[in-house]
Write a protein that holds these residues in place. Structure first.
Motif: not given
Length: 168
Positions: A27-29, A33-35, A47-49
């Motif tokens: 999820y960190r990876r 990529r979501l930036v 991701l926050e969850e």
């Protein structure tokens, strides 16, 4: 809860942290990529969850939270926006689909693993710990299934069923 039960809870949660490390890294990876991606709204909550769940587990493993506090934190943090999650389509599905499929398979395995451990456990605090862990994973499974356009029903999306005999 007694000293022995507190110790058991910490041991269970420490084991879960080892088990959860791979998911957190995935999820960190994804987050990297979501930036600046328009998909942040759809994937951001997942991701926050995972980060929130990691903090809960870390605090419980350190003895900062007991089982009742962990349960309250998880229940108080249930995602109310599930119905607003729309399935990914077109380019977004092509870009993210395979990674989300792998994440879903991992979350479903983890959900079933915790559910099975809960059913097998005979120690109440351990049963409750695994129930909370399974609940966390169930939410991840539901989010991923929605993003992938999958129906919510099925063994991995359903409730944890207690098959242990009464009083076990």
């Amino acid at each position: 809860m007694g000293i022995v039960a507190d110790w058991i809870l910490r041991r269970v949660v420490k084991s879960a942290l080892v088990f959860e490390a791979g998911s957190l890294e995935r999820y960190r990876r994804l987050r990297e990529r979501l930036v600046d991606s328009p998909l942040w709204e759809s994937l951001g909550h997942l991701l926050e969850e995972e980060e929130h769940h990691w903090r809960i587990l870390t605090d419980a493993a350190a003895g900062k939270l007991d089982a009742a506090q962990v349960e309250r934190l998880v229940k108080g943090h249930l995602f109310s926006g599930m119905a607003a999650i729309r399935p990914l389509e077109g380019d977004a599905l092509r870009e993210w689909g395979s990674e989300l499929e792998r994440a879903l398979a991992e979350e479903e395995r983890t959900f079933l693993f915790y559910g099975n451990l809960r059913r097998m456990s005979r120690i109440p605090v351990v049963r409750r710990a695994f129930e909370v862990l399974a609940s966390m994973e169930r939410e991840h499974v539901q989010i991923l299934r929605r993003l992938l356009g999958r129906p919510p029903e099925g063994a991995a999306a359903g409730p944890v069923v207690d098959s242990a005999p009464p009083g076990a």
